[in-house]
Design a protein around this motif. Sequence first.
Motif: not given
Length: 353
Positions: A309-327
């Motif tokens: 029953g596992w599901k990822p929360k992020e798709c690439f588009e949301t994850g990469i925005h978060k990541t660039v913002q974090w850096y």
Amino acid sequence: MILVTGGAGFIGSNFVLDWLKESNEPVVNLDALTYAGNLENLQSLTDDPRHIFVKGNICDKELVSSLLTKYKPRAIVHFAAESHVDRSICGPDLFFETNVMGTLNLLECAKAYYDQELSENERSAFRFLHVSTDEVYGSLTFDEPAFTEETPYRPNSPYSASKASSDHAVRAWFHTYGFPVLTTNCSNNYGPYQFPEKLIPLVISNALARKPLPIYGDGLNIRDWLYVGDHCSAIRCVLENGKIGETYNVGGHNERNNITIVKTICAILDEMRPHRDGSYANLITYVKDRPGHDRRYAIDSTKLQTQLGWKPKECFETGIHKTVQWYLDHQDWVKNVQSGAYREWTAKQYGNW
Ligand code: NAD
Ligand code: DAU
């Protein structure tokens, strides 16, 4: 109590932070603090009694055995490894020492602890979760179906060969001794605290420093990207609900080729941090290919999603925005890593070595 190995690295530190956000169960974190280990990642836990950091090597039998006896963990989550493919091409020895012999030592110490120091109830609850990679399955052509848990192992790099060996050892400890193991094989991770030698943080930090953005070969190699928080939630899910002796593929169906990844990062930076000299994409530079460069990875995580029953929360588009913002928000973290200052910070906390 759980014992985590490699919890000062990229995925391990995200796991420890998430674990202590989600539960109150303490963590003993055993990490050798190689170049990839960074205690700055865990700075927010400095005064948290639930996090016990131990600087040490997974190959050290005495140390590992004494930690098991002292803390009596109900589970071991094993991240510690040499993880960078390019480094494995230049110096494979350390990869086999850490990834194969280190895993073997952990298995031996953990089995002795399991056999001799745990009650029957404690034994039935105990788990050894081995964190592995999709690279053990080798390389796909553009139209082959994604890797499943049934795909034969065909490792191509010294890194993936060492991880495949460790996976086989883990499997053998279950089949031969009935030792309660679980293995996860995950696709490429990205997110906060990733060492800027890996593609995504390298491109973000080089772009901000106006340095070339190196693309190996024709840039059409494909990886299947998963936000690190989703990998951490998958590991928690497998640890609690996985069937002993089974392996679980982890991935979120986010295949992208490398040039698309790099252009996406450039476009996000153009928006978030426009530069007077024009688009960051002007810095893209094609360079010589990585020897033995796997063409495509793609992971089928249907088993994990349907059985557990596992599901990822992020798709690439949301994850990469978060990541660039974090850096962008943590440029000091990158500077400290690049200058080596993170080692001084660690030495201040734990002494020189
Ligand atoms: P990393 O290189 O960022 O961190 C590895 C950590 O292990 C570091 O903190 C390092 O100090 C520690 N370590 C290394 N050798 C050690 C030793 N002998 N004893 C104790 N500690 C030691 O790696 P990562 O990217 O966080 O990967 C963690 C695990 O996940 C690895 O097993 C890797 O194979 C696996 N994995 C990584 C990815 C990915 O995309 N990064 C994907 C799938 C699986
Ligand atoms: O698939 C999971 C694996 O993903 C993990 O097991 C490894 O630990 C992790 O390092 C990662 O391996 P890769 O080799 O896929 O990751 P890397 O970030 O090194 O490279 C991603 C892709 O980008 C790969 O096709 C090589 C390419 N690349 C990489 C770098 C560093 C470039 O084109 N330029 C670069 O400068």
